[in-house]
Structures are given as C-alpha cells and as structure tokens.
Write an enzyme that holds these catalytic residues in place. Structure first.
Site, PDB file in Angstrom:
ATOM      1  CG  ASP A   1      37.128  37.851  40.950  1.00 58.98           C
ATOM      2  OD1 ASP A   1      37.979  37.551  40.523  1.00 58.98           O
ATOM      3  OD2 ASP A   1      36.419  37.244  41.060  1.00 58.98           O
TER       4      ASP A   1
ATOM      5  CD  GLU B   1      40.210  39.175  37.321  1.00 59.18           C
ATOM      6  OE1 GLU B   1      40.685  38.364  37.186  1.00 59.18           O
ATOM      7  OE2 GLU B   1      39.543  39.078  38.066  1.00 59.18           O
TER       8      GLU B   1
HETATM    9  C1  NOJ Z   1      38.940  35.383  38.433  1.00 51.89           C
HETATM   10  C2  NOJ Z   1      39.827  34.646  38.923  1.00 51.89           C
HETATM   11  O1  NOJ Z   1      40.965  35.302  38.330  1.00 51.89           O
HETATM   12  C3  NOJ Z   1      39.348  33.561  38.350  1.00 51.89           C
HETATM   13  O2  NOJ Z   1      40.237  32.302  38.428  1.00 51.89           O
HETATM   14  C4  NOJ Z   1      37.878  32.785  38.266  1.00 51.89           C
HETATM   15  O3  NOJ Z   1      37.283  31.915  37.620  1.00 51.89           O
HETATM   16  C5  NOJ Z   1      37.137  34.036  37.883  1.00 51.89           C
HETATM   17  N1  NOJ Z   1      37.686  35.079  38.215  1.00 51.89           N
HETATM   18  C6  NOJ Z   1      35.367  33.657  38.489  1.00 51.89           C
HETATM   19  O4  NOJ Z   1      35.255  34.185  39.437  1.00 51.89           O
END
Ligand code: NOJ
Length: 528
Positions: free
Chosen positions: A198, A240
């Site tokens: 993430d 991501e």
């Molecule tokens: C990326 C995640 O996909 C999203 O849902 C989240 O709000 C942010 N990271 C922050 O944690």
C-alpha cells in the site's frame, strides 16, 4: 513465465463478502464458503484487503496491530484454514502490506505521542512547525488541509500523508525498517503468496522535494525484495504506486524491486476513450509506457475499493471525466469519482462488457473488484468510499444472502434499489442464466487463460482504422489474436487484415471485413 503473468486477480473486502456467523460482518468462515464460486469464476489469485485490528476509520488501512486479525473476521485459526483452503484449490492469495503509516491507536503511536522521550518517538516524523516539506501535496484534499497534525501532549506536529489519524512511520529509523520486514515475514510464514503493498511512494521525506518516489524509498523496497527473495523465494510484491508511467518504471528496478505495479494511468483512459468514442488517449498512454523487466508484469483494473482516481490525467481531462461520469457532485471525492463500474456505465451491459474485454485483452494481468462481475451498484449516501464497499449480493433472499443477521446489524446496508438491488442483481440468478453478465465475464476469463499471447505477447495497434475503434494485435510465438472494440454507440464495419479469422468467443470465421454492433467487441484468432 511466472504464475502472476497470466493470473486473474480478484480483490475482495472480507467484511463485505460473506458472513459465516451471522453477526452482520463478513468473515473468514464466510469467505471459505465462497471459494467454490471464485474458483468457478476463474479467479487465480485473491487480493484480501486489510484484516488486521483497526479502528476502521480508513476501513482497515489504519492498523492498530500488525500481528493478528481483527476479531470480526474470526480467530487466527479461521484465517489459517481459509488460506489453506485457497491453496488447496490451487489458487493464490496476497494480503495488503501497509508500510507507510499506522493508526493513531497503534501502541507505538499512543506511546510516542505522550513524551519526546518515548522509545517509540522516533518511529514517527515530528516537527516543531508545520512548515517542513512544504512542496508536498495533500492527497485526501476533501478531508485534510495539511500533511501535519498537532499533537498537544508534546507540542509538536506529526507527519501524515493520508488522514490525520494515520501518522506516517519514520523510515529513517532503522528500527522501523526492521519492524516492517518482520511483519512481512510473520504473514509470509502462513503461506500467503505475496503482498499488495500500500501507498509505496511516500515512505521517506526530504526537504526541497515533493517527498514522493525518493531514492531512499527505492532502497528500502530493494531491501524488502532481497529479504523475500532470500527467505521466501517466489513471493509476489505488487505495488500500489499511483504515478505516471515514467515514475512507475523505477519501481520494477532491475528486477530487484516489485514484480508487479498497478498501471494507474491506463485505467481512467479506458473510461475516457469510451466516453469520447476516441481511442487516442489509450494508445498514447501505452506508447508512453516503457518496457519492463522480463519477470515483471503490469496489474490493470477498472475499479477497486477506492474512488476512481483521476490523479494521473491532466486537469482538463479530469474536468471532462467529472462532467461525464459524476454529474451529481456527491459522486466526486478527492481527485476522483466514488462510483462502481455498472452505475458508471448507466447499467449498459454493452459498455460493461466492452470495458471488460479491453481489460482482458490489453497488456497486464487483470484485477477484478468483487461484485463488478454481476454489475453491483453503489450507495452514495454512505460516508467516504463506503458506497462501493457494500455487501456482496449472492441471492435474492434477505440481505442478498450475505448474512442472516437483522439488516440493522449489518456493517452496511445492502443495495436494495430496483436497478441494482439484490432482488434483481445477484450471483444465484446470474449463474442460472447462460446469457447473464456473470456468465459472459466468466466465459471471457476462461477463454483468456488459454490465449498465451494475452499474457506476454506484443501489442500492435491498427491505427489506420477510424478513431472510434480500438483494435490491436497481441502476438507471441504460439498465438496471434486480433482484438476489436467499437467505442461508439453506432454500428461500424471494419476491414480485416489479410488472413482467416476464427472468433474465439463462438465458432464463426471471418474473411475481409467484420460488422460491429454499437459497443461491440470481438476476439479473433488468426488461423493462417
Ligand atoms: C491506499 C488504499 O487503497 C486506500 O483505501 C487508503 O485510504 C490509503 N491507502 C491510505 O491508507
């Protein structure tokens, strides 16, 4: 070719998928019960969104303990049995690894915020003033004004790239780096196949930069990759990184960072091409996409659990997309649109299928989002992005078959409106109907698996055709496929290149030319 090159990924929220103990919250027992369905659909790898203890102010991306699962999902044993059941079916599973931040309820932060002498103080990023790193953008523009928040107890500010209740970890502290490697090890020991990592670009901060994609961040990712390669060979790291293709490329490194990255810039351009009946933006973005290491693969997607992000388009394009796809201002969020696929397409089967066909024939491994395969709707009245995270619709029975708890006990109300509600949109009725959206998508997924050129084959555009058609070859040493897409709401006849073509989705053969329905698509295999 590694397994992920040609895998179909499926993202799901365990809380939203199936309730096994009828308390109103989806859980691992429920998920286990639905693995037959996922296998039937043709899913190769599940991506499970965060299941760790959390105050749920960011739906689990705000973690308060990295070493267990939240009790709403069951006991650790339920997690272990579910991972085993996934693997027993020959499927793979990746978990979310949230590196960048914790919840402000994490014991590290609870301790750190109390005193400058806390042994965890240095796990986070502090400053006497909110002026440092001024060149850094705010990501959640609808909720946050600054990347700094004031911590009263010690009179200093702490750094956060997302919500203010999610303090960023301090990667300049070697202890933080070691903790995060240990967390990865802990979950890999249960036999998971990798991580969707993430919010990668934001791990480090440096004055005078925008604090994104810094060399130090790449160095840490290399450490993570080295650890998994040495200790857990074959593990997939999927990034991501919501950035332009040129900034994405370094995240593959020299095959020493991620094996996969989401291709964020492609996604909005698929929607844009459809809206404008003009393929140009899609071709441009692929031409701007550098080639990636041999072991690497793109992950492509139409929707996910977040807003449909418009960060990777120009301001003019963003306004166009907002005007076209979110006329109701409540549908807009941050720099995006908080709607699901089917409503974005006005529930037009032809356009929903067309986008899936593009997703499955363009380069990259496709990542589906739970519920989109049946055309689930969204609920704009729910807070934040919760409107696209409503209970999976299994049957037309109470609560859509998701849970037998009283509806007021469900974590979120199921969709019940006439167009998208579970009475009309559900797995059971679509499984029984061979011409349903679900069966059509399933058919495409299964066809795709056997067309090897879609995994790694070259891509060649047919640019002499009118701009309203998006046609291209995919080719490898075993197969050659011509994918044809009519982006317009009008029929068109397209000349075919020389050769005999057989339709992959039924048995017709074609020579010379082909007529396409409005929003029609074909996958044609070259037979000679
Ligand atoms: C990326 C995640 O996909 C999203 O849902 C989240 O709000 C942010 N990271 C922050 O944690």
């Amino acid at each position: 070719m590694a397994w992920y090159h040609n895998a179909i990924f499926y993202e799901l929220y365990p809380r939203a998928f199936m309730d096994g103990n009828n308390d109103g919250y989806g859980d691992f027992v429920g998920l286990r019960d639905k693995l037959d369905y996922l296998q039937w659909l043709g899913v190769d790898c599940l991506w499970i969104t965060p299941v760790f203890p959390s105050p749920l102010r960011d739906d689990g991306y705000d973690i308060s303990s990295f070493y267990s699962i939240d009790k709403m999902y069951g006991m650790m044993e339920d997690f272990i049995l579910t991972i085993k059941a996934i693997k027993d079916r020959g499927m793979k599973v990746v978990l979310d690894l949230v590196l960048n931040h914790t919840s402000d309820q994490h014991p590290w932060f609870m301790d750190a915020r109390k005193s400058k002498d806390s042994s965890f103080r240095d796990y986070y990023v502090w400053s006497d003033t909110p002026d440092k790193y001024a060149d850094t953008r705010v990501i959640f523009v609808d909720t946050e004004e600054s990347n700094w928040a004031y911590a009263e107890m010690t009179g200093q500010y702490y750094w956060h790239r997302f919500y203010s209740h999610q303090p960023d970890l301090n990667y300049d502290n070697p202890k933080v780096q070691e903790e995060m490697l240990n967390i990865a090890r802990f979950w890999l020991n249960f036999g998971v196949d990798g991580f969707r990592v993430d919010a990668v670009p934001y791990l480090f901060e440096r004055e005078g930069t925008n604090c994104e994609n810094l060399p130090e961040t790449h160095d840490f990712i290399k450490k993570l990759r080295k650890m998994v390669d040495e200790e857990y060979p074959g593990i997939l790291l999927l990034a991501e990184v919501n950035q332009w293709a040129k900034d994405l490329l370094p995240y593959f490194g020299d095959d020493d960072e991620f094996q996969m990255c989401f291709h964020f810039p492609v996604m909005p351009r698929l929607y844009m091409a459809l809206a404008k009946a003009d393929r140009t933006s899609v071709i441009e973005i692929f031409k701007d996409t550098p080639s990636i290491p041999k072991n690497a693969q793109w992950a492509t997607f139409l929707r996910n659990h977040d807003e449909l992000t418009l960060e990777m388009v120009t301001p003019e394009e963003r306004n166009f997309m907002w005007d076209f796809y979110s006329k109701d201002m409540r549908q807009r969020m941050n720099l995006g649109i908080r709607r699901r696929l089917a409503p974005l397409m006005n529930n037009d089967r032809r356009r929903i299928e067309l986008l899936h066909s593009l997703l499955l024939t363009l380069p990259g491994a496709p990542v589906l989002y739970y519920g989109d395969e049946i055309g689930m709707g969204d609920n704009i009245s729910l807070f934040d992005r919760n409107g696209v995270r409503t209970p999976m619709q299994w049957t037309s029975a109470e609560n859509g078959g998701f849970s037998r708890a009283p509806v007021e006990n469900l974590y979120a109300p199921p969709i019940m409106d006439p167009d998208y509600g579970f009475s009309s949109v559900n797995v059971e009725s679509q499984q029984a109907d061979p011409s349903s959206l679900l069966n059509t998508i399933r058919n495409m997924l299964h066809k795709r698996k056997n067309i090897t050129c879609l995994a790694e084959g070259t891509l060649t555009w047919l640019e002499e055709l009118p701009v309203s058609v998006l046609c291209f070859w995919r080719e490898d040493k075993n197969s050659k496929l011509l994918a044809l897409h009519n982006l317009a709401d009008a029929p068109i006849t397209v000349p075919l290149p020389a050769g005999t073509f057989g339709n992959v989705l039924n048995t017709d053969t074609y020579l010379g030319e082909i007529s396409m329905q409005p929003y029609g698509y074909y996958w044609l295999k070259l037979q000679n």
